[in-house]
Design an enzyme around this catalytic site. Sequence first.
Site: not given
Length: 367
Positions: A107, A138-140
């Site tokens: 996400m 978590v996508k960064i």
Amino acid sequence: MKATRQLHDLGQSLWLDNITRTLLDDGTLARYISEDSVTGLTSNPSIFDAAIGDGDAYDACIHAKALAGLSGEKLFIELALEDLRRAADLFEPVFQRTAGVDGWVSMEVSPLLAQDSAGSIAAARQIHAAARRDNLFVKIPGTPEGIPAIEEAIFLGIPINVTLLFSCAHYLAAAEAYMRGIERRIDAKLDPRVGSVASLFISRWDVASNKQLPDELHNKLGIAVGQQTYRAYRELLDSPRWQKLAAAGARPQRLLWASTGTKDPAAPDTLYVSALAAPNTVNTLPEKTLQAFADHGRLEGVMAIDGGDADAVLARIGKAGVDVDALALKLQQEGAQAFVKSWQQLLQRIADKASALDDKAGGPALR
């Protein structure tokens, strides 16, 4: 044996680069897992924009959440996490069987935060807490501003999918951030096992460069960058620094091939899947590419750990007039801008749907 199973047996994880509520409801994702060796899934704003805009699968949920007072980013995050929790539960057996190596979903934080380190960290913490699933990344983005956020998130124990990497230098910056986060956890007497992948985008290189190159170099640049980066990945895993972390219990940040759908209609539709076959990596496949490889794909060998002919190909491409370093920067900047555009379109689409559904129901418009 299906080619997808051959890749799985080689040690490469195949993840679906898509999610829709329909895929979950009609059993298609479950079928990809059971029949095509799919062991994970990724999402991004463009994927959700298309999913929500295609049909009415999300309408009832959007209407209910709008009536409950949610709007904008908060409404979207709840909507997306409902899908991603369901997908995470489908992959939970893989996650358990592989001790957390595989079986992940992803996400993305708001693309508006790509140049905001503190905002990215706060968003990552929020998504991680709200997801309530151990197998959600978590996508960064691995932008210069994203690198400190990645390190801090890893230190905080948040599993991270580093996105928007385009070059070997981009990958190494992300890997450094990951290792610094793990080293800080070890110093703080915290568990060093924090999941992470580093997502290198492939096909966009060729979309951007083909028009500048002779025919014999078409669709070569993305693969060459992948080969070069795979060599760096393998060298890092053999380094004393990583071996020390591994001895303390840390897990490798796996290299992930992103953007592996063929964009050139003159090229094979499974071009990048065959070329990027490598153990201990991940390939995220668009749905059409997954179906094509399952149907007629071929495993034609394994990537060379020394980079193969990458250096020679990159030298030829440089002589042909393509500045690879400058193009890497441009592609990362354009990728971030494209996700911002998709994010804005997505939020507007949700707002428009909420308003139209409210009008249709005869209630006061929620604007």
